[in-house]
Scaffold this motif. Structure first.
Motif, PDB file in Angstrom:
ATOM      1  N   ASP A  54      44.450  16.163  22.471  1.00 54.25           N
ATOM      2  CA  ASP A  54      43.415  17.190  22.421  1.00 54.25           C
ATOM      3  C   ASP A  54      43.795  18.304  21.445  1.00 54.25           C
ATOM      4  OD1 ASP A  54      42.269  15.647  24.333  1.00 54.25           O
ATOM      5  OD2 ASP A  54      42.346  17.147  25.939  1.00 54.25           O
ATOM      6  N   CYS A  56      42.429  21.613  21.207  1.00 50.55           N
ATOM      7  CA  CYS A  56      41.549  22.481  22.007  1.00 50.55           C
ATOM      8  C   CYS A  56      41.108  23.704  21.208  1.00 50.55           C
ATOM      9  CB  CYS A  56      42.276  22.918  23.257  1.00 50.55           C
ATOM     10  SG  CYS A  56      43.044  21.557  24.166  1.00 50.55           S
ATOM     11  N   HIS A 106      35.350  17.341  21.737  1.00 52.05           N
ATOM     12  CA  HIS A 106      36.018  18.119  22.798  1.00 52.05           C
ATOM     13  C   HIS A 106      35.254  19.431  23.047  1.00 52.05           C
ATOM     14  CE1 HIS A 106      39.283  18.885  25.505  1.00 52.05           C
ATOM     15  NE2 HIS A 106      39.990  19.689  24.744  1.00 52.05           N
ATOM     16  N   HIS A 110      35.599  24.945  23.828  1.00 51.84           N
ATOM     17  CA  HIS A 110      36.579  24.612  24.868  1.00 51.84           C
ATOM     18  C   HIS A 110      36.196  25.212  26.227  1.00 51.84           C
ATOM     19  CE1 HIS A 110      40.845  23.827  26.313  1.00 51.84           C
ATOM     20  NE2 HIS A 110      40.442  22.690  25.790  1.00 51.84           N
ATOM     21  N   ALA A 157      36.989  20.640  28.482  1.00 52.45           N
ATOM     22  CA  ALA A 157      38.199  21.446  28.339  1.00 52.45           C
ATOM     23  C   ALA A 157      39.266  21.153  29.381  1.00 52.45           C
ATOM     24  CB  ALA A 157      37.841  22.932  28.375  1.00 52.45           C
ATOM     25  N   HIS A 210      48.647  17.085  23.968  1.00 50.96           N
ATOM     26  CA  HIS A 210      48.018  18.092  23.095  1.00 50.96           C
ATOM     27  C   HIS A 210      48.675  18.150  21.721  1.00 50.96           C
ATOM     28  CE1 HIS A 210      46.365  19.090  26.959  1.00 50.96           C
ATOM     29  NE2 HIS A 210      45.421  19.768  26.327  1.00 50.96           N
TER      30      HIS A 210
END
Ligand SMILES: [Zn+2]
Length: 253
Positions: A54, A56, A106, A110, A157, A210
């Motif tokens: 991810d 973010c 995504h 977020h 998120a 991440h």
């Protein structure tokens, strides 16, 4: 159709067992779905996992990105509109390697796709179906503006959703990107912990970690864990290339 994990009860049970202080009482009303996702097993001779990372907000963890490029390891990257705006160089690298990187949605800013409770993991939730829709569409619009391929997967998120959100995401034509192995717990773990969790991946796991926290030590563990899996003979597949399935599970037990 997709089966969905209804894990609030299990989480509350786990909290009660773990916390005699009554902390769980505040969460008694909490209800969310946290879908699991697996890819088809490759078998003992060629086990495979899907690595989903991810992005973010914030920056780019070049330790991870460079490792993926140098080792030719495919991954599915979930990008927000917010991250795309601030990471043009990394986006260029991702787009320069379409054979390695699949980009998926995504969201725009977020925001958790939850409309029946105010926060999740400390993040303010969307709060309404309209806001959830705007977050999803905003993410897709940002990707279109960045000239990426049209996304087919959505992950919000927190990877937790209200029931309304799951229905809405499907109605908007997306599949919901669950996972089966949380490698870095929101990039919050120490490097050895992340390495250990990642290295313990099983054939068919969908891994979440991440790629947007270059200042945290978790990323170092992501790199080592990925390389360990490669050395063990694991093949890395992208969500768009894999046969995947959602299975029911009990969170926290
Ligand atoms: Zn995220």
């Amino acid at each position: 159709m997709a089966k969905i994990v209804r894990s609030a009860f299990a989480v509350i049970t786990a909290l009660l067992l773990a916390s005699p202080t009554g902390f769980a009482a505040a969460n008694e009303q909490a209800h969310f779905v946290e879908p699991k996702l697996y890819v088809t097993k490759g078998g003992t001779a060629a086990p495979q996992v899907a690595l989903t990372l991810d992005a973010c907000s914030g920056q780019t963890d070049l330790r991870i990105l460079n490792t993926l490029v140098e080792n030719r390891i495919p991954a599915t990257i979930f990008v927000t509109g917010r991250w795309l705006r601030r990471n043009a160089e990394a986006l260029a690298v991702l787009k320069a390697h379409p054979d390695l990187f699949e980009l998926e949605n995504h969201g725009l800013n977020h925001v958790p796709a939850i409309d029946d409770q105010p926060t999740m993991f400390g993040l303010k939730t969307a709060g309404s179906p309209e806001a959830i829709r705007a977050e999803i569409q905003g993410g897709a619009d940002a990707m279109q503006a960045a000239h990426t391929l049209k996304p087919i997967w959505y992950r919000d998120a927190t990877a937790r959703y209200s029931d309304d959100a799951i229905a809405l995401i499907h109605a908007m034509g997306y599949r919901v990107a669950g996972y089966s192995l949380n490698a870095d717990m929101g990039a919050s773990l120490m490097a050895p912990q992340v390495e250990k969790r990642l290295s313990a991946a099983k054939d068919g796991d969908v891994i979440i970690a991440h790629i947007n926290q270059p200042s945290r030590v978790a990323g170092e563990g992501v790199v080592k864990g990925i390389l360990n899996l490669k050395q063990k003979g694991f093949r890395f597949v992208r969500l768009e290339d894999a046969q995947e399935s959602e299975k029911p599970s009990q969170s926290g037990v």
